[in-house]
Design a protein around this motif. Structure first.
Motif, PDB file in Angstrom:
ATOM      1  N   LEU A 311       0.851  -1.126  -0.135  1.00 23.71           N
ATOM      2  CA  LEU A 311      -0.112  -0.040  -0.017  1.00 23.71           C
ATOM      3  C   LEU A 311       0.890   1.184  -0.171  1.00 23.71           C
ATOM      4  O   LEU A 311       0.397   2.428   0.308  1.00 23.71           O
ATOM      5  CB  LEU A 311      -0.979  -0.194   0.988  1.00 23.71           C
ATOM      6  CG  LEU A 311      -1.878  -1.204   1.476  1.00 23.71           C
ATOM      7  CD1 LEU A 311      -2.809  -1.150   2.607  1.00 23.71           C
ATOM      8  CD2 LEU A 311      -3.020  -1.107   0.079  1.00 23.71           C
ATOM      9  N   ASN A 312       2.144   1.246  -0.310  1.00 21.68           N
ATOM     10  CA  ASN A 312       3.131   2.162  -0.303  1.00 21.68           C
ATOM     11  C   ASN A 312       3.415   3.076   1.081  1.00 21.68           C
ATOM     12  O   ASN A 312       3.505   4.212   1.146  1.00 21.68           O
ATOM     13  CB  ASN A 312       2.770   3.160  -1.576  1.00 21.68           C
ATOM     14  CG  ASN A 312       2.687   2.462  -2.673  1.00 21.68           C
ATOM     15  OD1 ASN A 312       3.745   1.870  -3.349  1.00 21.68           O
ATOM     16  ND2 ASN A 312       1.617   2.463  -3.509  1.00 21.68           N
ATOM     17  N   LEU A 313       3.198   2.170   2.055  1.00 19.19           N
ATOM     18  CA  LEU A 313       3.265   2.733   3.521  1.00 19.19           C
ATOM     19  C   LEU A 313       4.628   2.372   4.147  1.00 19.19           C
ATOM     20  O   LEU A 313       4.924   2.834   5.273  1.00 19.19           O
ATOM     21  CB  LEU A 313       2.164   2.351   4.353  1.00 19.19           C
ATOM     22  CG  LEU A 313       0.646   2.954   3.942  1.00 19.19           C
ATOM     23  CD1 LEU A 313      -0.251   2.284   4.759  1.00 19.19           C
ATOM     24  CD2 LEU A 313       0.672   4.363   3.951  1.00 19.19           C
ATOM     25  N   THR A 508      -1.576  -3.287  -7.574  1.00 20.96           N
ATOM     26  CA  THR A 508      -1.887  -4.096  -6.158  1.00 20.96           C
ATOM     27  C   THR A 508      -3.386  -3.778  -5.911  1.00 20.96           C
ATOM     28  O   THR A 508      -3.767  -2.736  -5.970  1.00 20.96           O
ATOM     29  CB  THR A 508      -1.111  -3.626  -5.139  1.00 20.96           C
ATOM     30  OG1 THR A 508       0.373  -3.752  -5.657  1.00 20.96           O
ATOM     31  CG2 THR A 508      -1.612  -4.294  -3.821  1.00 20.96           C
ATOM     32  N   THR A 509      -4.278  -4.785  -5.920  1.00 17.88           N
ATOM     33  CA  THR A 509      -5.780  -4.736  -5.929  1.00 17.88           C
ATOM     34  C   THR A 509      -6.044  -4.703  -4.227  1.00 17.88           C
ATOM     35  O   THR A 509      -5.341  -4.871  -3.432  1.00 17.88           O
ATOM     36  CB  THR A 509      -6.144  -6.191  -6.372  1.00 17.88           C
ATOM     37  OG1 THR A 509      -6.128  -7.050  -5.540  1.00 17.88           O
ATOM     38  CG2 THR A 509      -5.925  -6.238  -7.994  1.00 17.88           C
ATOM     39  N   ASN A 510      -7.393  -4.252  -4.061  1.00 21.54           N
ATOM     40  CA  ASN A 510      -7.934  -4.196  -2.930  1.00 21.54           C
ATOM     41  C   ASN A 510      -8.251  -5.509  -2.129  1.00 21.54           C
ATOM     42  O   ASN A 510      -8.528  -5.759  -1.126  1.00 21.54           O
ATOM     43  CB  ASN A 510      -9.226  -3.220  -2.734  1.00 21.54           C
ATOM     44  CG  ASN A 510      -8.831  -1.837  -3.032  1.00 21.54           C
ATOM     45  OD1 ASN A 510      -7.708  -1.535  -2.782  1.00 21.54           O
ATOM     46  ND2 ASN A 510      -9.794  -0.987  -3.482  1.00 21.54           N
ATOM     47  N   GLU A 511      -8.440  -6.510  -2.910  1.00 22.14           N
ATOM     48  CA  GLU A 511      -8.556  -7.815  -2.432  1.00 22.14           C
ATOM     49  C   GLU A 511      -7.232  -8.448  -2.101  1.00 22.14           C
ATOM     50  O   GLU A 511      -6.111  -8.307  -2.938  1.00 22.14           O
ATOM     51  CB  GLU A 511      -8.999  -8.665  -3.692  1.00 22.14           C
ATOM     52  CG  GLU A 511     -10.531  -8.319  -3.948  1.00 22.14           C
ATOM     53  CD  GLU A 511     -10.912  -7.035  -4.850  1.00 22.14           C
ATOM     54  OE1 GLU A 511      -9.739  -7.248  -5.807  1.00 22.14           O
ATOM     55  OE2 GLU A 511     -11.511  -6.337  -4.775  1.00 22.14           O
ATOM     56  N   PRO A 512      -7.081  -9.471  -1.306  1.00 23.43           N
ATOM     57  CA  PRO A 512      -5.980 -10.122  -0.621  1.00 23.43           C
ATOM     58  C   PRO A 512      -5.469 -11.070  -1.740  1.00 23.43           C
ATOM     59  O   PRO A 512      -4.137 -10.971  -1.856  1.00 23.43           O
ATOM     60  CB  PRO A 512      -6.343 -10.633   0.486  1.00 23.43           C
ATOM     61  CG  PRO A 512      -7.751 -10.921   0.637  1.00 23.43           C
ATOM     62  CD  PRO A 512      -8.294 -10.212  -0.450  1.00 23.43           C
ATOM     63  N   TYR A 513      -6.023 -11.820  -2.221  1.00 21.81           N
ATOM     64  CA  TYR A 513      -5.286 -12.703  -3.067  1.00 21.81           C
ATOM     65  C   TYR A 513      -5.471 -13.031  -4.594  1.00 21.81           C
ATOM     66  O   TYR A 513      -5.764 -14.142  -5.067  1.00 21.81           O
ATOM     67  CB  TYR A 513      -5.930 -14.113  -2.317  1.00 21.81           C
ATOM     68  CG  TYR A 513      -5.234 -14.417  -1.167  1.00 21.81           C
ATOM     69  CD1 TYR A 513      -3.821 -14.643  -0.746  1.00 21.81           C
ATOM     70  CD2 TYR A 513      -6.172 -14.469   0.047  1.00 21.81           C
ATOM     71  CE1 TYR A 513      -3.336 -14.764   0.559  1.00 21.81           C
ATOM     72  CE2 TYR A 513      -5.500 -14.423   1.342  1.00 21.81           C
ATOM     73  CZ  TYR A 513      -4.233 -14.572   1.597  1.00 21.81           C
ATOM     74  OH  TYR A 513      -3.745 -14.770   2.878  1.00 21.81           O
ATOM     75  N   THR A 531      -0.409  -6.606 -17.972  1.00 23.43           N
ATOM     76  CA  THR A 531      -0.715  -6.021 -16.452  1.00 23.43           C
ATOM     77  C   THR A 531      -0.961  -6.954 -15.572  1.00 23.43           C
ATOM     78  O   THR A 531      -2.142  -7.611 -15.950  1.00 23.43           O
ATOM     79  CB  THR A 531      -2.029  -4.692 -16.694  1.00 23.43           C
ATOM     80  OG1 THR A 531      -1.549  -3.949 -17.412  1.00 23.43           O
ATOM     81  CG2 THR A 531      -2.278  -4.130 -15.415  1.00 23.43           C
ATOM     82  N   PHE A 532      -0.189  -7.163 -14.628  1.00 26.60           N
ATOM     83  CA  PHE A 532      -0.647  -8.244 -13.568  1.00 26.60           C
ATOM     84  C   PHE A 532      -1.592  -7.466 -12.556  1.00 26.60           C
ATOM     85  O   PHE A 532      -0.926  -6.349 -11.929  1.00 26.60           O
ATOM     86  CB  PHE A 532       0.560  -8.740 -12.914  1.00 26.60           C
ATOM     87  CG  PHE A 532       1.370  -9.614 -13.595  1.00 26.60           C
ATOM     88  CD1 PHE A 532       1.001 -11.129 -13.933  1.00 26.60           C
ATOM     89  CD2 PHE A 532       2.745  -9.090 -14.283  1.00 26.60           C
ATOM     90  CE1 PHE A 532       1.718 -11.771 -14.620  1.00 26.60           C
ATOM     91  CE2 PHE A 532       3.492 -10.014 -15.125  1.00 26.60           C
ATOM     92  CZ  PHE A 532       2.834 -11.312 -15.234  1.00 26.60           C
ATOM     93  N   ARG A 533      -2.597  -8.177 -12.156  1.00 23.62           N
ATOM     94  CA  ARG A 533      -3.305  -7.553 -10.949  1.00 23.62           C
ATOM     95  C   ARG A 533      -3.299  -8.541  -9.675  1.00 23.62           C
ATOM     96  O   ARG A 533      -3.819  -9.483  -9.737  1.00 23.62           O
ATOM     97  CB  ARG A 533      -4.965  -7.263 -11.164  1.00 23.62           C
ATOM     98  CG  ARG A 533      -5.017  -6.457 -12.341  1.00 23.62           C
ATOM     99  CD  ARG A 533      -6.551  -6.212 -12.832  1.00 23.62           C
ATOM    100  NE  ARG A 533      -7.339  -5.711 -11.707  1.00 23.62           N
ATOM    101  CZ  ARG A 533      -8.306  -6.115 -10.972  1.00 23.62           C
ATOM    102  NH1 ARG A 533      -8.439  -7.327 -10.994  1.00 23.62           N
ATOM    103  NH2 ARG A 533      -9.000  -5.518 -10.069  1.00 23.62           N
ATOM    104  N   LEU A 534      -2.394  -7.998  -8.952  1.00 23.67           N
ATOM    105  CA  LEU A 534      -1.972  -9.213  -7.646  1.00 23.67           C
ATOM    106  C   LEU A 534      -2.662  -8.467  -6.500  1.00 23.67           C
ATOM    107  O   LEU A 534      -2.594  -7.201  -6.156  1.00 23.67           O
ATOM    108  CB  LEU A 534      -0.486  -9.194  -7.538  1.00 23.67           C
ATOM    109  CG  LEU A 534       0.105  -9.594  -8.869  1.00 23.67           C
ATOM    110  CD1 LEU A 534       1.613  -9.714  -8.650  1.00 23.67           C
ATOM    111  CD2 LEU A 534      -0.286 -11.089  -9.151  1.00 23.67           C
ATOM    112  N   GLY A 535      -3.226  -9.464  -5.586  1.00 23.06           N
ATOM    113  CA  GLY A 535      -3.895  -9.014  -4.172  1.00 23.06           C
ATOM    114  C   GLY A 535      -2.810  -8.267  -3.404  1.00 23.06           C
ATOM    115  O   GLY A 535      -1.454  -8.811  -3.505  1.00 23.06           O
TER     116      GLY A 535
END
Length: 647
Positions: A311-313, A508-513, A531-535
């Motif tokens: 989450l870039n934190l 990075t998606t809002n879903e975990p997996y 484009t990879f959409r990864l949890g």
């Protein structure tokens, strides 16, 4: 774990896992809570009945109603925790990042006190048998061993957690019940009047809430570990756990009631209700339960940091997955920072009684932030404004009362956890700010406009071939865009001729997996963007994922990956793949505000000692070229220079 994470059903295996994973912290609170409430006060019936009543209603309102019944509903595809809750609602308001950062940082900081306090409280029981024993070296040894075994993963140890915690809770129940039978009048404390009387009528009664709060400090773990256990398993197992905890607290209250008028004088009510012949066995079980409580905290911290990174934190520190079991994660840098923090706490406070005086202050802030985020979830996602308002008002009133009482702990060592939380929150805030500054300064261009140039370069045999397949990692969200710096690298820095140009973006998606990908063939056998959409809980192993994508594309006859060199092509040899990763550095040619300059210098100084982009994306180091590109931050300005000629 063969369990449907979205299922609200319970299973025997799931219940055992839940007992082993999530109840360590709240389950070991009987070791120290009653002792903390009594402190140096003379034991009185009003104090005991009021304290036990406060504990019962705190566990009922704070743990059962808030967390087990209500907040477990806010699961993010089966995952829980304050950052998982934040990802559910972050698109609705930018300010939500503030409670998320405060909640995550206080959870990490106050957790550093949990292992020392749990282990110390358990080991100090040995003083009943050996009054002169030095417990501090034993505590340091156990904590150090616990952090060392993290390197090997905790799968084997984890399997033993469930049965050990089951024995622990059964022991709590039996010990408590034996005392309640001797003094059944203690059951009157179920009446909330006694809690009200203590808080309102007794001198300094309200301030005892700081000690009462210790009984529910592990409630946040019930939500954080939702993904490991499932909603149904947590709710069903909590009935058993709460029954055992309540009976034990009532049992301690019954023993204290029989000693009204006395001072505790260093005695631990938990061990006092234990028969002498059982002490060694009881201390051993308590120590194992304390280690399990610490393990749950460490695993939770690893998970929290891995989510924060995506989450870039948090800086992209090294993450290791010791086993194939989902949720098994090891973060070396955090492991040793936590170890140093725990040892520092043991050396600074020395005794568990001193730790009790400091514990709980920061975790109240975590709970308040969870309340704010969940209220927003009810308001925005569930569209229930009345429920959101009632929940916010009721739980802010309860938790602000706990916070006010816990503020007394500031001068007794509570400042330690708040200082740690402040440092962690500052790192998270600065890292996020740096991410936004980088995004603001990154120039994206339309890739379609450059396809013909890429084709020409690909066919220009006057330039030595750089690779058959050249892959660039890109931050561009739009499928037809890439960074201008990538084009500069291909055409100008050193012309890079390749047969096929691949551009890879990770979202990075809002879903975990989530593990999805999309292929955009912009020019057949020349330019492809993936484009990879990864949890937010998926390890970014781009090398492996890309290989799988290419295999699928070859099977679908979408791309030809055989070598374009004639001799190798005749033998059907696959062409070479080469990654190029652009790493930014802060250019000296900048005109920054003092704060932005501080943020970026902080960002690059931390980045220099953490993982490279290539390692973070899981790229094969033998086929990666890292190029440094300047991050230039300056306004457009005209530079006026005059040429001087020789006369």
């Amino acid at each position: 774990m063969n369990m449907d994470k979205h299922s609200s059903k319970a299973s025997a295996a799931g219940l055992l896992i839940a007992l082993g994973i999530i109840y360590g912290d709240i389950g070991t609170s009987p070791l120290y809570t009653m002792q903390a409430i009594i402190g140096t006060e003379r034991i009185s019936l009003d104090l005991i009945y009021g304290a036990v009543s406060c504990i019962f209603w705190t566990l009922s309102l704070q743990t059962t109603l808030k967390y087990v019944i209500l907040i477990l509903r806010a699961d993010n595809n089966g995952e829980g925790g304050i950052l998982a809750l934040y990802t559910l609602i972050r698109k609705n308001a930018k300010w939500l990042i503030v409670p998320a950062i405060i909640g995550a940082s206080t959870l990490l900081a106050d957790g550093i006190i949990t292992p020392p306090m749990s282990v110390s409280s358990a080991i100090e029981g040995l003083r009943i048998i050996y009054p002169e024993i030095e417990t501090m070296p034993i505590v340091i040894g156990i904590i150090t061993l616990l952090f060392i075994i993290q390197i090997f993963g905790t799968t084997l140890v984890g399997r033993a957690f469930g049965p050990v915690m089951t024995i622990w809770f059964l022991m709590l129940f039996v010990l408590g019940a034996a005392q309640v039978i001797q003094h059944p009048e203690i059951l009157k404390a179920l009446n909330p009047y006694y809690a009200y009387n203590l808080l309102v009528s007794q001198p300094n009664g309200f301030w005892l809430l700081g000690a009462v709060f210790l009984c529910t400090t592990g409630a946040e773990a019930l939500y954080s570990d939702l993904g490991h256990c499932g909603k149904g398993n947590i709710r069903v197992s909590w009935i058993f756990v709460k029954s055992c905890l309540v009976i034990n607290y009532f049992g301690q209250g019954a023993w204290l009631a029989l000693h009204a008028g006395e001072l505790l004088d260093g005695r631990k009510p938990f061990y006092e209700i234990m028969p002498g012949w059982w002490l060694i066995a009881g201390i051993s079980i308590a120590t194992m339960a304390a280690v399990i409580a610490s393990q749950a905290l460490i695993s939770g911290s690893f998970t929290l940091i891995s989510e924060a990174i995506r989450l870039n934190l948090w800086p992209k520190v090294r993450l290791i997955y010791p086993s194939d079991q989902k949720g098994q994660l090891y973060v070396p840098s955090l492991n040793w920072l936590l170890w140093a923090g725990c040892i520092g706490v043991v050396l600074y406070f020395e005794e568990s009684t001193h730790m009790e005086a400091a514990y709980g202050l920061a975790i109240t802030l975590t709970m308040i932030m969870t309340t704010v985020l969940f209220s927003f979830y009810l308001f925005v996602i569930k569209k229930n404004k009345i429920a959101a308002g009632v929940f916010l008002l009721v739980y802010l009133a309860i938790e602000i009362s706990f916070l006010a009482a816990n503020l007394l702990k500031f001068s007794h060592g509570g400042w330690v956890s708040l200082l740690l939380a402040l440092v962690i929150a500052a790192v998270m805030g600065l890292w996020l700010k740096a991410h936004y500054i980088k995004l603001r300064l990154t120039e994206f261009v339309d890739l379609k406009r450059h396809i013909s140039s890429l084709k020409e370069l690909s066919n220009d045999i006057s330039i030595p071939k750089y690779a058959t397949h050249l892959i660039f990692m890109s931050n561009a969200d739009q499928e037809d865009e890439i960074e201008s710096k990538i084009l500069y690298s291909i055409f100008q820095k050193r012309p890079k001729r390749a047969d096929i140009y691949w551009f890879v973006h990770v979202e990075t998606t809002n879903e975990p997996y989530t593990m999805d990908y999309h292929v955009n063939v912009m020019a057949e056998d020349d330019v492809i963007k993936i484009t990879f959409r990864l949890g937010f809980r998926i390890e970014q192993r781009i090398n492996l994922f890309l290989r799988k994508v290419v295999e699928d594309m070859v099977l679908n006859k979408e791309v030809d990956v055989t070598s374009r060199y004639e001799s190798l092509n005749r033998q059907n040899v696959m062409g070479d793949f080469r990654f190029v990763v652009l790493e930014r550095f802060l250019s000296v040619e900048n005109d920054l505000s003092w704060f932005d300059e501080f943020v970026m210098k902080f960002y690059f100084s931390i980045k220099s000692i953490t993982n490279s982009e290539a390692k973070w994306f899981g790229l094969d180091s033998s086929s990666v070229k890292t190029e440094k590109v300047p991050l230039v931050i300056r306004p457009n300005r005209n530079i006026r220079m005059h040429r001087v000629y020789d006369h």
